[in-house]
Design a protein around this motif. Structure first.
Motif, PDB file in Angstrom:
ATOM      1  N   GLU A 129       3.862 138.772  36.024  1.00 52.34           N
ATOM      2  CA  GLU A 129       2.978 138.635  34.866  1.00 52.34           C
ATOM      3  C   GLU A 129       1.641 138.107  35.360  1.00 52.34           C
ATOM      4  N   ILE A 130       0.562 138.683  34.885  1.00 56.14           N
ATOM      5  CA  ILE A 130      -0.782 138.277  35.310  1.00 56.14           C
ATOM      6  C   ILE A 130      -1.482 137.591  34.144  1.00 56.14           C
ATOM      7  N   LYS A 131      -2.007 136.414  34.395  1.00 55.50           N
ATOM      8  CA  LYS A 131      -2.682 135.631  33.341  1.00 55.50           C
ATOM      9  C   LYS A 131      -4.173 135.523  33.649  1.00 55.50           C
ATOM     10  N   ASP A 132      -4.981 135.816  32.648  1.00 56.87           N
ATOM     11  CA  ASP A 132      -6.419 135.608  32.746  1.00 56.87           C
ATOM     12  C   ASP A 132      -6.689 134.148  32.406  1.00 56.87           C
ATOM     13  N   GLU A 133      -7.124 133.362  33.371  1.00 54.87           N
ATOM     14  CA  GLU A 133      -7.287 131.926  33.176  1.00 54.87           C
ATOM     15  C   GLU A 133      -8.432 131.590  32.213  1.00 54.87           C
ATOM     16  N   GLU A 134      -9.346 132.520  31.994  1.00 54.33           N
ATOM     17  CA  GLU A 134     -10.448 132.271  31.065  1.00 54.33           C
ATOM     18  C   GLU A 134     -10.031 132.484  29.614  1.00 54.33           C
TER      19      GLU A 134
ATOM     20  N   ARG B 185      -2.047 137.310  28.747  1.00 49.41           N
ATOM     21  CA  ARG B 185      -1.073 137.683  29.778  1.00 49.41           C
ATOM     22  C   ARG B 185      -0.741 139.170  29.653  1.00 49.41           C
ATOM     23  N   THR B 186      -0.489 139.807  30.775  1.00 47.39           N
ATOM     24  CA  THR B 186      -0.026 141.202  30.741  1.00 47.39           C
ATOM     25  C   THR B 186       1.460 141.226  30.388  1.00 47.39           C
ATOM     26  N   ASN B 187       1.947 142.389  29.972  1.00 46.92           N
ATOM     27  CA  ASN B 187       3.384 142.558  29.775  1.00 46.92           C
ATOM     28  C   ASN B 187       4.096 142.410  31.119  1.00 46.92           C
ATOM     29  N   PRO B 188       5.346 141.923  31.095  1.00 40.30           N
ATOM     30  CA  PRO B 188       6.088 141.778  32.361  1.00 40.30           C
ATOM     31  C   PRO B 188       6.219 143.117  33.090  1.00 40.30           C
TER      32      PRO B 188
ATOM     33  N   ILE C 299       1.068 131.951  41.543  1.00 42.68           N
ATOM     34  CA  ILE C 299       0.086 132.206  42.591  1.00 42.68           C
ATOM     35  C   ILE C 299      -1.302 132.201  41.953  1.00 42.68           C
ATOM     36  N   THR C 300      -2.154 131.274  42.374  1.00 42.57           N
ATOM     37  CA  THR C 300      -3.519 131.191  41.850  1.00 42.57           C
ATOM     38  C   THR C 300      -4.462 131.900  42.811  1.00 42.57           C
TER      39      THR C 300
ATOM     40  N   ILE D 271      -0.911 134.716  38.988  1.00 45.27           N
ATOM     41  CA  ILE D 271       0.219 135.641  38.932  1.00 45.27           C
ATOM     42  C   ILE D 271       1.508 134.827  38.898  1.00 45.27           C
ATOM     43  N   SER D 272       2.366 135.117  37.894  1.00 43.08           N
ATOM     44  CA  SER D 272       3.692 134.505  37.827  1.00 43.08           C
ATOM     45  C   SER D 272       4.696 135.509  38.380  1.00 43.08           C
ATOM     46  N   LEU D 273       5.554 135.039  39.274  1.00 42.98           N
ATOM     47  CA  LEU D 273       6.536 135.905  39.911  1.00 42.98           C
ATOM     48  C   LEU D 273       7.918 135.282  39.763  1.00 42.98           C
TER      49      LEU D 273
END
Length: 587
Positions: free
Chosen positions: A487-492, A496-499, A572-573, A581-583
């Protein structure tokens, strides 16, 4: 380093063993109970909030997991809407913990908008392709509560194209699809589900209420393994323990699965044929329960009449079923003659085997029926010829009708099981019946030890060389297990994207995180994050990038390699873009 001495000694030992084992012993298949590779594919669209308010479909899938063998079966889960929301690759069951892992995964499924059956079936086929085992019996269970409800960005034509391809692939691979239509609103497209089941060799089940799903899943489990669901005496509970007779018909039963369906909790006791109350659970009795069912699995039960005692909430209707799992095979004796022609009589003999030995238990043959299944492979017509069956064996005869090719199988069934022998091909066009190749002449001449010694020495050199090559090749090409969820997160913005589910078995030796992210240019810095297969189906993660890696909220130093275990979550930042990125690593 490779230990040359150990490898050489190992090769010598291996060669000696191979030279002393008869060829027939090497080729003989192990006589074990049938194992399954099953993918439970469920519709998790928001319409299920109305058709399955209490999430009974989840309970039904969990009961299927509980009915599976205590060791050896493989089960995966696919949850779909118009996309894959969650997925679990085939997990080989080896313990109660493995089953609980699957059930926990099912409990955590969420629901979303839209429905596309093609997406679910297509992914289920891929899961089986990537994880099924050669000697296991594959199957797909596909559940939906209605018609497709597509995202405006997708057309029905696109969906139909994916569905047709998935059906064809399942058919080609031998993956029967058991479809379940939850027709709560009366608008179910039965024809589409019927087509899927008919073309893949499965079966369609339709119910207007989710309460019937546990029963349907147990029927599918039994049907696929050529077993029978035996209904026991259900009753309306009165608040006291009520007795139910459970008969174990013979000594070849590996597992007896007693499913108790009730929407309210129940208490159970179990008394063996000797009148002794059993501890539940114990090393021989597995007990699981949920809000919709309780299941008792008796391992290698003693033959005879058991007594199940059930206490339920007064006025609660309780249904009870029994499914036996057998270590039982039908073995057809080799045909007497090698050649046949139209008009010839063919003598048929067969027997039952249990545990790799000819079954001597007369109860197995009692009330059983046997038949020869004859398929004319020239015309594709199939017929049955009754055979005589007793504890002495199975026998009968069949007359060759035409100068065609035929496939012959012996089927045995009774109220508890149905079994078929492996097919034998008979060619009545002047050919021969399929039979083991005759052994070579023996004892006519003395052994040429010079030739044999040279052959052994040459073979030994080849074996040692192959072992060295194999060791190096395996090190560089060790395969991965399982999958990762990204999953990818936009920190701003916090979006989050779909898994994204990425199977790892397509890679060998190592894989970059950048590859798992489809080589997207904005994530180029993740080229320095590499995964390699680790011991015990783990991953070893190496970080040679400037990215910061966290596990459990703490910085995760992977510069020299760190182990990632099942269900570990890694964050992962990235440094070049304001994203993380969450893995999660799944088996």
């Amino acid at each position: 380093m490779i230990n040359v001495k150990k490898m050489t000694l190992g090769a010598l030992a291996l060669l000696l063993v191979l030279l002393t084992i008869p060829v027939a012993a090497i080729a003989a298949p192990a006589a074990t109970d049938t194992k399954i590779d099953a993918v439970l594919t469920t519709d998790v669209s928001t319409s299920m909030n109305e058709s399955d308010v209490n999430k009974v479909s989840y309970e039904a899938m969990k009961m299927f997991v509980d009915m599976a063998s205590v060791s050896g079966d493989k089960i995966g889960v696919v949850a779909y809407t118009d996309q894959i929301l969650r997925e679990k690759a085939l997990l080989k069951i080896g313990s109660a913990e493995d089953k609980q892992n699957l059930k926990t995964f099912i409990d955590q499924l969420t629901r979303g908008p839209y429905t596309d059956i093609a997406v679910g079936l297509d992914e289920a086929v891929k899961v089986l392709e990537s994880g099924s085992e050669k000697d296991h019996v594959p199957m797909i269970v596909l559940l939906t509560d209605g018609n497709n409800s597509l995202n405006p960005s997708k057309t029905q034509e696109q969906s139909d194209k994916v569905l047709s391809a998935a059906i064809q692939k399942a058919k080609d691979k031998g993956y029967p699809v058991y479809t379940i239509g939850l027709n709560a609103d009366g608008k179910l497209n039965k024809d589409k589900l019927q087509k899927i089941s008919d073309e893949t060799g499965g079966k369609l089940f339709v119910t207007s209420t989710a309460d019937k799903l546990p029963q349907i899943l147990s029927e599918i489990y039994a049907s696929h393994l050529k077993l029978r669901v035996v209904p026991l005496n259900g009753f309306t509970a009165n608040g006291q323990f009520q007795d139910v007779a459970v008969n174990i018909p013979n000594g070849s039963v590996l597992e007896a699965n007693i499913s108790i369906m009730s929407s309210q909790p129940v208490e159970v006791k179990l008394v063996d044929p000797a009148g002794k109350e059993q501890n539940i659970p114990s090393d021989k009795i597995v007990y699981t329960s949920s809000s919709a069912y309780s299941l008792i699995k008796i391992l290698n039960p003693t033959q005879g009449d058991w007594t199940l005692k059930v206490k339920g909430v007064p006025q609660e209707k309780i249904d009870i079923n029994l499914v036996y799992n057998y270590d039982l095979q039908v073995v057809m004796d080799p045909l007497v003659s090698k050649t046949y022609k139209a008009g010839d009589g063919v003598s048929i003999k067969a027997h039952l085997e249990s545990g790799g030995q000819k079954a001597a238990d007369a109860e197995l043959y009692k009330d059983a029926k046997a038949a020869l299944i004859v398929t004319d492979t020239d015309t594709n017509k199939t017929s049955e010829v009754p055979l005589k069956i007793s504890d002495k064996g199975i026998e009968g005869s069949w007359k060759v009708a035409d100068a065609h090719s035929y496939e012959l199988k012996v089927k045995v069934e009774n109220t508890n099981f149905s079994r078929e022998s492996r097919p034998v091909v008979l060619n009545a066009k002047g050919g021969s019946a399929a039979a083991p190749a005759p052994g070579g002449d023996q004892g006519k001449e003395g052994t040429n030890w010079v030739t044999t010694g040279s052959w052994i020495a040459g073979l030994l050199v080849l074996v040692i060389g192959a072992l060295f090559a194999l060791a190096y090749w395996k090190k560089a090409n060790k395969g991965f297990f399982g999958q990762v969820v990204l999953e990818i997160k936009d920190e701003e913005t916090g979006e989050r994207t779909n898994p994204q589910y990425k199977k790892l078995n397509a890679f060998k030796g190592k894989v970059q995180l950048h590859q798992l992210l489809s080589l997207a240019p904005e994530f180029a810095e993740t080229k320095g994050i590499v995964f390699k297969p680790g011991p015990g189906d783990t991953l070893i993660m190496y970080n040679q990038s400037d990215c910061t890696i966290e596990k459990g909220g703490r910085v995760f130093d992977a510069s020299q390699g760190k182990e990632v275990k099942k269900n570990d979550r890694i964050r992962i930042t990235l440094q070049n873009v304001n994203k993380s990125i969450s893995l999660e690593y799944l088996k």
